[in-house]
Design an enzyme around this catalytic site. Structure first.
Site, mmCIF file in Angstrom:
data_model
loop_
_atom_site.group_PDB
_atom_site.id
_atom_site.type_symbol
_atom_site.label_atom_id
_atom_site.label_comp_id
_atom_site.label_asym_id
_atom_site.label_seq_id
_atom_site.Cartn_x
_atom_site.Cartn_y
_atom_site.Cartn_z
ATOM 1 N N GLY A 86 0.845 -1.189 0.000
ATOM 2 C CA GLY A 86 0.000 0.000 0.000
ATOM 3 C C GLY A 86 0.886 1.247 0.000
ATOM 4 O O GLY A 86 1.940 1.256 0.646
ATOM 5 N N ARG A 165 -4.217 -8.402 -6.754
ATOM 6 C CA ARG A 165 -3.360 -9.539 -6.373
ATOM 7 C C ARG A 165 -3.925 -10.252 -5.150
ATOM 8 O O ARG A 165 -4.097 -11.471 -5.135
ATOM 9 C CB ARG A 165 -1.935 -9.031 -6.070
ATOM 10 C CG ARG A 165 -1.165 -8.582 -7.295
ATOM 11 C CD ARG A 165 0.138 -7.910 -6.884
ATOM 12 N NE ARG A 165 -0.097 -6.631 -6.232
ATOM 13 C CZ ARG A 165 0.220 -5.444 -6.754
ATOM 14 N NH1 ARG A 165 0.822 -5.372 -7.924
ATOM 15 N NH2 ARG A 165 -0.046 -4.328 -6.103
ATOM 16 N N HIS A 294 -3.820 -5.176 12.278
ATOM 17 C CA HIS A 294 -3.130 -5.005 10.988
ATOM 18 C C HIS A 294 -1.965 -6.013 10.847
ATOM 19 O O HIS A 294 -0.801 -5.604 10.760
ATOM 20 C CB HIS A 294 -2.610 -3.566 10.836
ATOM 21 C CG HIS A 294 -2.349 -3.185 9.404
ATOM 22 N ND1 HIS A 294 -2.444 -1.895 8.945
ATOM 23 C CD2 HIS A 294 -1.982 -3.938 8.327
ATOM 24 C CE1 HIS A 294 -2.140 -1.850 7.658
ATOM 25 N NE2 HIS A 294 -1.854 -3.084 7.258
ATOM 26 N N GLY A 296 -1.986 -8.619 8.475
ATOM 27 C CA GLY A 296 -2.142 -9.372 7.220
ATOM 28 C C GLY A 296 -0.868 -10.026 6.724
ATOM 29 O O GLY A 296 -0.853 -11.199 6.354
HETATM 30 P P1 NDP Z 1 -3.604 -4.442 -6.249
HETATM 31 O O1 NDP Z 1 -3.209 -3.148 -6.828
HETATM 32 O O2 NDP Z 1 -3.210 -5.697 -6.950
HETATM 33 O O3 NDP Z 1 -5.179 -4.497 -6.046
HETATM 34 C C1 NDP Z 1 -5.900 -3.374 -5.699
HETATM 35 C C2 NDP Z 1 -7.285 -3.547 -6.243
HETATM 36 O O4 NDP Z 1 -8.037 -2.404 -5.811
HETATM 37 C C3 NDP Z 1 -7.346 -3.575 -7.765
HETATM 38 O O5 NDP Z 1 -7.959 -4.758 -8.184
HETATM 39 C C4 NDP Z 1 -8.219 -2.387 -8.105
HETATM 40 O O6 NDP Z 1 -9.163 -2.686 -9.091
HETATM 41 C C5 NDP Z 1 -8.979 -2.172 -6.816
HETATM 42 N N1 NDP Z 1 -9.569 -0.851 -6.813
HETATM 43 C C6 NDP Z 1 -8.970 0.337 -7.006
HETATM 44 N N2 NDP Z 1 -9.896 1.310 -6.999
HETATM 45 C C7 NDP Z 1 -11.074 0.705 -6.789
HETATM 46 C C8 NDP Z 1 -12.400 1.167 -6.681
HETATM 47 N N3 NDP Z 1 -12.690 2.471 -6.820
HETATM 48 N N4 NDP Z 1 -13.384 0.258 -6.444
HETATM 49 C C9 NDP Z 1 -13.093 -1.058 -6.312
HETATM 50 N N5 NDP Z 1 -11.855 -1.543 -6.426
HETATM 51 C C10 NDP Z 1 -10.867 -0.676 -6.663
HETATM 52 O O7 NDP Z 1 -3.047 -4.429 -4.764
HETATM 53 P P2 NDP Z 1 -2.878 -5.653 -3.747
HETATM 54 O O8 NDP Z 1 -3.946 -6.645 -3.991
HETATM 55 O O9 NDP Z 1 -1.482 -6.103 -3.749
HETATM 56 O O10 NDP Z 1 -3.141 -4.889 -2.360
HETATM 57 C C11 NDP Z 1 -4.387 -4.282 -2.121
HETATM 58 C C12 NDP Z 1 -4.374 -3.483 -0.852
HETATM 59 O O11 NDP Z 1 -4.365 -4.336 0.277
HETATM 60 C C13 NDP Z 1 -3.144 -2.595 -0.643
HETATM 61 O O12 NDP Z 1 -3.271 -1.381 -1.344
HETATM 62 C C14 NDP Z 1 -3.128 -2.397 0.855
HETATM 63 O O13 NDP Z 1 -3.872 -1.250 1.179
HETATM 64 C C15 NDP Z 1 -3.855 -3.622 1.387
HETATM 65 N N6 NDP Z 1 -2.976 -4.525 2.120
HETATM 66 C C16 NDP Z 1 -3.263 -4.805 3.433
HETATM 67 C C17 NDP Z 1 -2.505 -5.694 4.136
HETATM 68 C C18 NDP Z 1 -2.810 -6.006 5.552
HETATM 69 O O14 NDP Z 1 -1.886 -6.291 6.302
HETATM 70 N N7 NDP Z 1 -4.068 -5.999 5.954
HETATM 71 C C19 NDP Z 1 -1.338 -6.366 3.543
HETATM 72 C C20 NDP Z 1 -1.119 -5.998 2.162
HETATM 73 C C21 NDP Z 1 -1.931 -5.115 1.496
HETATM 74 P P3 NDP Z 1 -8.973 -2.143 -10.593
HETATM 75 O O15 NDP Z 1 -7.782 -2.879 -11.088
HETATM 76 O O16 NDP Z 1 -10.233 -2.489 -11.265
HETATM 77 O O17 NDP Z 1 -8.729 -0.686 -10.475
HETATM 78 C C1 DGY Z 2 0.878 -3.322 3.116
HETATM 79 O O1 DGY Z 2 1.934 -3.859 2.708
HETATM 80 O O2 DGY Z 2 0.323 -2.410 2.503
HETATM 81 C C2 DGY Z 2 0.278 -3.867 4.368
HETATM 82 O O3 DGY Z 2 -0.723 -3.111 4.876
HETATM 83 C C3 DGY Z 2 1.234 -4.331 5.397
HETATM 84 O O4 DGY Z 2 1.984 -5.374 4.894
#
Ligand code: NDP
Ligand code: DGY
Length: 329
Positions: A86, A165, A294, A296
């Site tokens: 993120g 992802r 937090h 994850g």
């Molecule tokens: P990706 O960029 O692969 O996925 C993000 C997704 O968000 C995309 O599919 C995108 O869809 C979607 N998105 C963006 N804008 C919108 C919208 N307006 N409405 C609906 N969907 C939307 O990132 P990751 O999967 O690698 O990570 C996602 C998030 O998870 C990170 O940004 C972080 O905030 C969070 N995270 C939390 C963790 C934790 O510890 N809890 C650990 C790791 C990550 P589209 O492609 O259609 O735009």
């Molecule tokens: C991230 O990577 O965005 C998570 O929130 C912590 O791993």
């Protein structure tokens, strides 16, 4: 700056990080590393002081990297490497304007985060924390047909908001539980959704038809506060809401109302606003709300790999080379 001149570039690391990453930085021989050597966040004043003159900054999602920090760093700054996927804590436009490159840690934490999200979903839907409390407190008097019943995944409809992802990795793990339909919403349909027989639907359809809603989108101006009163009002009374993206995607007052009024069945959150959530927060009084701190990506191996990747991103940025994971600005 030339290494031959024996003037090493300055790198500031805002927290104690896994040694795998520190080793890479300290053994590279191109930079002098200073670290906020604590498990707790660097105070703002220390950050501003520590970053002064830095060529590279390795930061965490809890550090707000804004104009003030960039100004404090000054013109040497070439690269910011965040130990996270993120990047909502980074003032991207300002960073881009200054020609600073950004490294981040996608992919390497996908499995750990998806696994935790599934664990949170099951814990919330099957009321595990409540059950554990009852065992410890002596509330378990007998096997009772109507006691501690929850909701199962078999035959259910799951809706994933943001099939990126992590969203896809969550869907992959949930399908074998017998999920009947897998809906997803986002900005565009995803070809890779076919792997989980995902149906791209408008958000409203996802909200009204899902038994479980999992939020795994990134935090952007459009997703900020997305899960609000109107959102929850469209969900089934029996539906379970899970968020492992960012706390600010949810309006927590509206979530409290939806949970306490019976508008929705339960919620599991790995992320909140603020973090940490104050211990007197109303959400913590609700039995049907499971909150994690937090965690994850918190496996030993994942955090080690994240540290390695963020160190390698930083070094590549310092050397003007291609980064293993550079954020396209
Ligand atoms: P990706 O960029 O692969 O996925 C993000 C997704 O968000 C995309 O599919 C995108 O869809 C979607 N998105 C963006 N804008 C919108 C919208 N307006 N409405 C609906 N969907 C939307 O990132 P990751 O999967 O690698 O990570 C996602 C998030 O998870 C990170 O940004 C972080 O905030 C969070 N995270 C939390 C963790 C934790 O510890 N809890 C650990 C790791 C990550 P589209 O492609 O259609 O735009
Ligand atoms: C991230 O990577 O965005 C998570 O929130 C912590 O791993």
């Amino acid at each position: 700056m030339m290494q031959g001149a024996r003037q090493l570039m300055k790198v500031y690391v805002t927290r104690r990080i896994p040694q795998e990453g520190m080793k890479i930085l300290t053994e590279a021989g191109v930079c002098k590393v200073s670290v906020w050597d604590s498990d707790e966040p660097v105070p703002r004043a220390e950050l501003l002081k520590g970053v002064a003159g830095a060529h590279g900054l390795l930061c965490l999602l809890s550090d707000r990297i804004d104009t003030e920090v960039l100004d404090a760093a000054g013109p040497n700054l070439k690269v910011i490497s965040t130990l996270s996927v993120g990047f909502d804590h980074l003032a991207i436009n300002e960073i881009k304007k200054r020609g600073v490159r950004v490294g981040y840690t996608p992919d390497v934490l996908t499995d750990a985060t998806a696994e935790l999200t599934v664990a949170l979903l099951l814990a919330t839907a099957r009321r595990l924390p409540e059950g554990i409390d009852e065992v410890k407190s002596g509330g378990w008097s007998s096997w009772k047909p109507l006691w501690l019943c929850g909701y199962g995944l078999s035959g259910s409809t799951v809706g994933v908001i943001g099939l990126g992802r992590i969203g896809l990795a969550i869907a992959r793990r949930l399908k074998p539980f017998g999920v009947k339909r897998l809906l997803y919403s986002g900005r565009s349909a995803k070809p890779q959704a076919s792997e989980v027989e995902g149906e791209y639907v408008p958000l409203d359809t996802l909200l009204t038809e899902s038994d479980f809603i999992v939020v795994s989108c990134s935090l952007t101006p459009e997703t900020q506060g997305l899960c609000n009163k109107e959102f929850f009002s469209k969900m089934k009374n029996t539906a379970v809401f899970i968020n492992s993206s960012r706390g600010s995607v949810v309006n927590q007052e509206d979530l409290y109302e939806a949970l306490s009024s019976g508008q929705i069945a339960a919620a599991g959150l790995d992320v909140t606003t603020p973090e940490p959530l104050p211990t007197d927060h109303p959400l913590l009084t609700l039995k049907n709300c499971v909150i994690l701190p937090h965690i994850g990506s918190a496996t030993y191996s994942t955090r080690g790999i994240m540290a390695e990747l963020s160190a390698n991103n930083l070094l590549a940025g310092l050397g003007g080379a291609a980064m293993p994971s550079e954020l396209a600005l």
